[in-house]
Write an enzyme that holds these catalytic residues in place. Structure first.
Site, PDB file in Angstrom:
ATOM      1  N   GLY A  83      48.304  47.038  45.991  1.00 63.55           N
ATOM      2  CA  GLY A  83      47.749  48.144  45.622  1.00 63.55           C
ATOM      3  C   GLY A  83      47.589  49.083  46.802  1.00 63.55           C
TER       4      GLY A  83
ATOM      5  CE1 TYR B 273      38.679  47.079  37.980  1.00 62.61           C
ATOM      6  CE2 TYR B 273      36.293  47.821  37.737  1.00 62.61           C
ATOM      7  CZ  TYR B 273      37.804  47.585  38.475  1.00 62.61           C
ATOM      8  OH  TYR B 273      37.888  48.150  39.694  1.00 62.61           O
TER       9      TYR B 273
END
Length: 236
Positions: free
Chosen positions: A10, A139
């Site tokens: 990322g 999440y």
């Protein structure tokens, strides 16, 4: 000694890019992974969809074949929010896959080089939400699993010269955060009401904590969750 080669998932934007910039400025070599290649990345970059397990494996094989990886920052994240009763199971699976499977896959690819060197750093980026933020089951549960991995790997690798830690950010000024919490929104107001510093963090501030754990002198810190959250984890 050649620069430390540090793999960041990322890495094209947000926290991952801030880590890459900070490491490059300090003389390390960032090796970035993300779907989109930025024009000005300060190191090596490999475009890959981390949700594709086979493509990820192929890229990781190329990276470690070129030269060993000295450290890993598992920063890539995928967030889907829902209250219990309305959680889509496919999204639950996808969230676990990208946050946990990717981290395991990346570490296992880099691990032989670190073991051979007798030195390594692994930093997992988790979240303040693991402490119980509403609407975050997919999440937060995935990030909590990554915090469990952090402690387990730290124990398993303690005798090898490899440390394993996590940084758990609070709300941070990234595209993913702003998609769900626009400036001035009611959602953001609710979030900041639980943050003693009463503001959103910056990617640079989170990168500072991550890079501290990558440092040569961080060798006596392992198995820890460092909370860079504006005080959001302080008990009420």
């Amino acid at each position: 000694m050649s620069p430390r080669r540090i793999l960041i998932t990322g890495a094209s934007r947000g926290i991952g890019r801030a880590v890459a910039d900070r490491l490059a400025a300090a003389g390390s070599l960032p090796v970035g992974l993300a779907r989109t290649t930025p024009a000005d990345f300060p190191g090596e970059f490999y475009a890959v969809d981390l949700a594709d397990r086979a493509a990820t494996a192929e890229v990781l094989e190329r990276i470690v074949a070129a030269k060993p990886i000295d450290a890993v920052v598992n920063n890539a994240g995928y967030a889907r929010f829902a209250r219990i009763g309305s959680i889509e199971l496919d999204q639950l699976f996808d969230t676990y896959d990208l946050n946990v499977r990717t981290a395991v896959q990346v570490v296992q690819a880099a691990l032989p080089g670190m073991l051979a060197a007798g030195w390594g750093r692994i930093v997992n980026v988790t979240s303040l939400t693991t402490l119980g933020t509403p609407e975050r089951t997919p999440y937060a549960a995935a990030k909590a699993a990554l915090e469990a991995c952090t402690r387990i790997w730290a124990n398993e690798l303690a005798s090898t010269g490899i440390t394993v830690n996590a940084v758990a950010p609070g709300p941070t000024e990234t595209e993913m955060y702003r998609e769900r919490s626009p400036i001035g929104s009611e959602r953001e107001a609710r979030l900041l009401a639980r943050i003693p510093l009463n503001r959103v963090g910056t990617p640079r501030e989170i990168a500072h904590a991550i890079c501290a754990l990558l440092d040569e002198d961080a060798g006596y810190i392992t198995g820890q969750i460092i909370r860079a959250d504006g005080g959001g984890s302080i008990p009420a």
